[in-house]
Design a protein around this motif. Structure first.
Motif, mmCIF file in Angstrom:
data_model
loop_
_atom_site.group_PDB
_atom_site.id
_atom_site.type_symbol
_atom_site.label_atom_id
_atom_site.label_comp_id
_atom_site.label_asym_id
_atom_site.label_seq_id
_atom_site.Cartn_x
_atom_site.Cartn_y
_atom_site.Cartn_z
ATOM 1 N N LEU A 2 -28.899 30.216 9.958
ATOM 2 C CA LEU A 2 -28.326 29.420 11.054
ATOM 3 C C LEU A 2 -27.250 28.464 10.545
ATOM 4 C CD1 LEU A 2 -28.457 28.516 14.073
ATOM 5 C CD2 LEU A 2 -30.085 26.756 13.345
ATOM 6 N N LEU A 3 -27.620 27.631 9.586
ATOM 7 C CA LEU A 3 -26.684 26.587 9.143
ATOM 8 C C LEU A 3 -25.668 27.125 8.139
ATOM 9 C CD1 LEU A 3 -25.727 23.662 9.140
ATOM 10 C CD2 LEU A 3 -27.590 23.090 7.566
ATOM 11 N N GLY A 4 -26.068 28.144 7.389
ATOM 12 C CA GLY A 4 -25.179 28.666 6.362
ATOM 13 C C GLY A 4 -24.198 29.700 6.879
ATOM 14 N N ARG A 5 -24.553 30.396 7.960
ATOM 15 C CA ARG A 5 -23.670 31.447 8.452
ATOM 16 C C ARG A 5 -23.332 31.300 9.932
ATOM 17 N NH1 ARG A 5 -26.242 36.383 8.428
ATOM 18 N NH2 ARG A 5 -24.206 37.284 8.838
ATOM 19 N N LYS A 6 -24.353 31.244 10.767
ATOM 20 C CA LYS A 6 -24.136 31.411 12.193
ATOM 21 C C LYS A 6 -23.306 30.313 12.839
ATOM 22 C CE LYS A 6 -26.333 35.288 12.087
ATOM 23 N NZ LYS A 6 -27.566 35.535 12.826
ATOM 24 N N VAL A 7 -23.563 29.062 12.481
ATOM 25 C CA VAL A 7 -22.819 27.992 13.160
ATOM 26 C C VAL A 7 -21.433 27.780 12.554
ATOM 27 C CG1 VAL A 7 -24.891 26.795 13.940
ATOM 28 C CG2 VAL A 7 -23.820 26.110 11.777
ATOM 29 N N VAL A 8 -21.179 28.407 11.406
ATOM 30 C CA VAL A 8 -19.840 28.253 10.813
ATOM 31 C C VAL A 8 -19.008 29.525 10.922
ATOM 32 C CG1 VAL A 8 -20.446 26.385 9.235
ATOM 33 C CG2 VAL A 8 -20.804 28.751 8.506
ATOM 34 N N MET A 9 -19.627 30.634 11.328
ATOM 35 C CA MET A 9 -18.887 31.901 11.377
ATOM 36 C C MET A 9 -17.739 31.794 12.384
ATOM 37 S SD MET A 9 -21.471 34.316 13.616
ATOM 38 C CE MET A 9 -21.689 33.903 15.354
ATOM 39 N N ALA A 10 -16.671 32.538 12.091
ATOM 40 C CA ALA A 10 -15.496 32.570 12.965
ATOM 41 C C ALA A 10 -15.048 31.155 13.326
ATOM 42 C CB ALA A 10 -15.797 33.383 14.228
ATOM 43 N N GLY A 11 -15.035 30.302 12.338
ATOM 44 C CA GLY A 11 -14.571 28.932 12.559
ATOM 45 C C GLY A 11 -15.426 28.151 13.535
#
Lengths: 608, 608
Positions: free
Chosen positions: A468-477
């Motif tokens: 969640l914090l490492g990928r999902k909320v930062v993906m695609a800016g």
């Protein structure tokens, strides 16, 4: 309220699932056909699942050296489930499916999960076959997937190994080409596999005539060495019994052997196994090595597998939710019938009062309302996610893309939140039963034990949080998070129109702002080590915000009015409860995220 | 750090238990004699308890129709424990005791609780005998209590009935005078008892030649009716085998029969029973009715029983603490040895890094540090309370009275806090083990199951909370709470002197102020119904404040300095963790207390 009543409200009044029938794929459906599916599933769950839930717990699977022995009820439930057609509920008509929306399929599964979660409802078999429908060849589809959808064979997912659970890049199961003609096998390029697979659910049993294992293994490089990391991983179909291109058993047993059953804390109706692939116990053509057929391209096994991950994780979240619901209903029933104690009067205990049933005590109501807010809130989230899956698959391109992005962000919550909080609900269900809850004479202790699995399988809590914090909320800016914020703000805007919801709208707006700020603060230095050190508290706060949003959105589908029927009174109370008792907890979790607190990360090993 | 190391620090460096030897009762003791007791207990626990903890879980007690069968290890452990003299550790020399401080006795019990909590360490027998030493006649002491202290007989506490658990005023076990000479029996006024007692731990077994039941029952009024409420309750000694005034068995079996064993979720080494008193299975002199000897005066049974309540509840808190500690140590050991995954780098996952042991991951450290802060914080509280018990019994009158008042307020926390949070610790211990933690191949799932009892027995969580907010913090005009605040402020004042602790001192001061304000706000209308509706959240906040206080007070016993040995580094990190991650949670709990939120209390039954 009964489960069916709650489902009806969430599906039809809140999610407007009926509108799905305007889409071409679902055009033959109507609320009536959906309800008929629910009727059937409810009946099978009541007759074939619920009465045997404790049996499964007591008569744990055992291995007599030749076969795995399960209670008779397992086979009867499996057969009834397969006969219902639910294994192919979502598939095309042309291959015998019902073309049901995933939303409806998910809702139908709630009956089984609540009646007996470990009896299972074919989630792994369906996931296995679905994967083959996407990544398999035409023959792999017709031979393997179709026989799984029909219930004739069952399926497994073989990822973990004894030394490699959360870290799949370290698997060491090897797959080498089987003979010079390996590439021309009509069932797929043919390999010989050797290795051990751990935590394999339904890895060995006699419920079906064959078991189709989907196995992650590494094809060695030219130097004979395994490629490090996940890049080396490929995916194989490894049937327990070898079959021909017509899907008939050849009579040759593949070299897959049960090495042992895992003896679990709960969830005992589902066999969990350590499997040996290719150790030579069942040599094929005189040679050790399990025959496996490559699926997709070499070295792309993990991405094939992860294709199904969202739905598998929503499935775990739904199972967790329904275990919670089972405890809620059991403890509600107990509280309505158990006389104990007297009401507190204005001056405290009042021995002159008549005895009351425990549901009349404020603290028992608190424990019931907590369960209701957790379990029905979680159910709303799981159904919301299921509806997004339908949108992703059948919506207009823009909407489908939005749904996909939202699912990326919400799936870790859909998996983790019910696993954590419906466990707490199950503990409260025990507490309401007092000493009786601690005995095996009541079902609640089993729910609690069964539930404890959910924070572990299909990606642990820590893995979900890092995702969640490492990928999902930062993906695609941060696009996924932005889309989620838009939806939440939409709910807030509608809520502000209704004075009785203004308190919640403000609180949810505040929570969204806090979560957004914490996300930025966590990543302020751009160093993943600092950002992720408190990923779990972040996920806890994020999850509470999401469930608060769900409750407010659900409440908005209740028409305004002073006199409400009891079901709506209950929903409004659960909403109020969540906003007053639960949402304020996020501050404490987000503090350490925002400050990138390093207390834990800096702890030296020798100081523990 | 090992348990012994932690105990040494808390007892000698923090609580200065060595100073107790300056009191006349303990004058023969020294740190050397205390340590010798710990050595003995540690050895017995290691040799006779720990190796058999799983055995007890698997070989649950069973009844063959005649006797209760326990694993052989139970008898061997019991005998070793009794032979150690620990049953009379706190008693006077003249009756064979060791005159040990309760602080030291409590600390000695930690070894047994951690090794195998359900094997038991005679808590009920000691509590039973202690009660008789206070309320019994000289003959009751010499015949019953002394034979319990020697380990020859064991004891039970028979309070609950199937229909009366938390609400003892509803018990219906009757006691009627046994013959015209009933009042002149040398063992105490003789009655015949009839009724059922539920949840009786160690109610039937073959570990000792006799079992001395202490039974609450009602003596009917002149109209033959039971007096309503708790006023009607009297206390009786009901031996399983009748004895003479010399403490010899008469060969006559009393009319007490095992009606059934309870099959529990955990804690299986301790038999838990439903007992029938006086149903006629073992008629005495041809007549149904269990022979019981009155203890103390009629109708004062409950106050006799409650006399021992504080120590019993501290005992439960200590058991909960040590179960938590057992999980902490097991998961710490696992984390140090299990290789899995790679360290997160500045840019996230880094597959090129070498594999690490899981203790190197920040989230695993978080779960370990959480456990450490919970379990060692709880241990500090239990030992602190034990030290107060010594003060109450051997201090100067003023100090003794202060200790008594503080114990009244702290006991609900000492009982409830470890029951709730060390359960969470045990869950984290499972989580660290991943899938392995969910199997019976590792001990942590059993700790979690065993632990779940502690929020239920000896007064449920709800009962503790009502006791705290409904009685303890308001008794004597709030004097107990004021005394606690004085002590907490004393810690704060010392902490402010040390710059590294200023953050904690401020936070603790704020928490104390918040709890005080919430206490006032809860009672602002004077209506107990409003005040107590959120008693559990109040207790949770109160408990977190108390543990935060404990950690700061413990930290103050660490000499100032930049370079600390690892044990102190660990304690300082646990302190920081508790202040950063845990204490801020109290705001959410206290909100609803302060606003006297009625969401739960107002929930109509039909709306669930």
């Amino acid at each position: 309220m009964g489960l069916r009543h709650t489902l009806d409200f969430l599906l039809y009044d809140w999610l407007r699932a009926g509108e799905l029938t305007s889409r071409s794929r679902f055009a033959d459906h109507s609320r009536e056909t959906f309800d008929a599916v629910f009727d059937t599933c409810e009946r099978i769950a009541r007759e074939k699942y619920a009465p045997f839930n404790r049996t499964l717990d007591i008569e744990e699977p055992r291995f007599d050296g030749e076969k795995v022995i399960l209670p008779k009820a397992s086979k009867e439930a499996y057969d009834a489930f397969a006969a219902s057609g639910m294994l192919s509920a979502a598939q095309d008509y042309e291959i015998g499916g019902m073309q049901l929306p995933y939303t409806v399929e998910s809702a139908a599964h709630t009956f089984f999960a609540m009646a007996s979660v470990s009896m299972g409802s074919g989630m792994l078999t369906v996931g296995n076959a679905n994967l083959l429908m996407v990544h398999g060849t035409e023959l792999q589809k017709s031979v393997f997937a179709l026989n799984e959808f029909s219930g004739r064979w069952s399926g497994t997912m073989c990822l973990s190994e004894p030394q490699a659970g959360s870290s799949l890049s370290d698997i060491v199961t090897r797959a080498v080409p089987d003979g010079g003609d390996f590439a021309s096998d009509p069932l797929g390029a043919r390999y010989r596999l050797k290795g051990n697979k751990m935590w394999i659910s339904a890895g060995e049993h006699e419920l079906t005539e064959n078991i189709i294992h989907l196995v992650l293994a590494k094809i060695p490089g030219p130097d004979g060495k395994l490629i490090p990391g996940t890049r080396g991983i490929s995916l194989f179909i490894v049937p327990k019994q070898l079959v021909d291109t017509q899907g008939q058993l050849t009579g040759v047993r593949n070299d897959v052997a049960l090495a042992g059953l895992n003896h679990k804390l709960g969830w005992r109706g589902t066999t969990n196994t350590l499997l040996n692939f290719g150790e030579g116990k069942f040599p094929v053509q005189g040679q050790a090595g399990a025959i496996g057929y490559l699926v997709g391209r070499p070295h792309e096994g993990l991405s094939c597998m992860f294709h199904m991950m969202n739905e598998a994780r929503i499935g775990v979240g739904m199972a967790a939710t329904m275990l919670g619901m089972a405890g809620y209903h059991a403890s509600l029933d107990y509280a309505k019938n158990r006389p104990q104690g007297r009401l507190v009067g204005p001056s405290g205990k009042d021995a002159s009062q008549p005895q009351v049933r425990i549901i009349e005590h404020a603290d028992i109501k608190r424990m019931l309302l907590t369960q209701k807010s957790y379990c029905e809130g979680a159910l709303a989230l799981e159904l919301y996610c299921a509806r997004l899956v339908d949108e992703q698959h059948t919506g207009e391109p823009g909407a489908a893309n939005e749904a996909r992005m939202l699912l990326e962000v919400l799936t870790p919550i859909a998996k983790s939140w019910p696993s954590e909080w419906c466990l707490e609900a199950n503990s409260l269900a025990i507490q309401i039963h007092g000493g009786y809850g601690y005995t095996r004479d009541f079902p609640v202790e089993q729910y609690w034990r069964d539930q404890r699995l959910n924070m572990i399988h299909e990606g642990t809590h820590g893995i979900q949080a890092a995702d969640l914090l490492g990928r999902k909320v930062v993906m695609a800016g941060g696009e996924g998070l932005r889309m989620l914020a838009l939806r939440i703000n939409g709910t807030i805007e509608r809520a502000i129109q209704r004075p009785e919801f203004a308190e919640y709208a403000n609180a949810l707006g505040g929570a969204l702002q806090q979560v957004g700020a914490a996300t930025k603060a966590a990543w302020a230095t751009g160093d993943a080590r600092e950002a992720l050190a408190n990923a779990v508290p972040y996920m806890q706060a994020f999850g509470h915000m999401v469930i608060a949003w769900m409750w407010l959105d659900v409440a908005l589908s209740i028409p305004a009015g002073a006199a409400q029927p009891p079901a709506h009174v209950g929903r409004l109370a659960a909403t109020r409860f969540f906003y007053r008792y639960e949402l304020p907890k996020i501050g404490a979790w987000l503090n350490v995220v925002s400050s990138r607190d390093a207390t834990c990360a800096d702890m030296p090993e020798e100081a523990f």
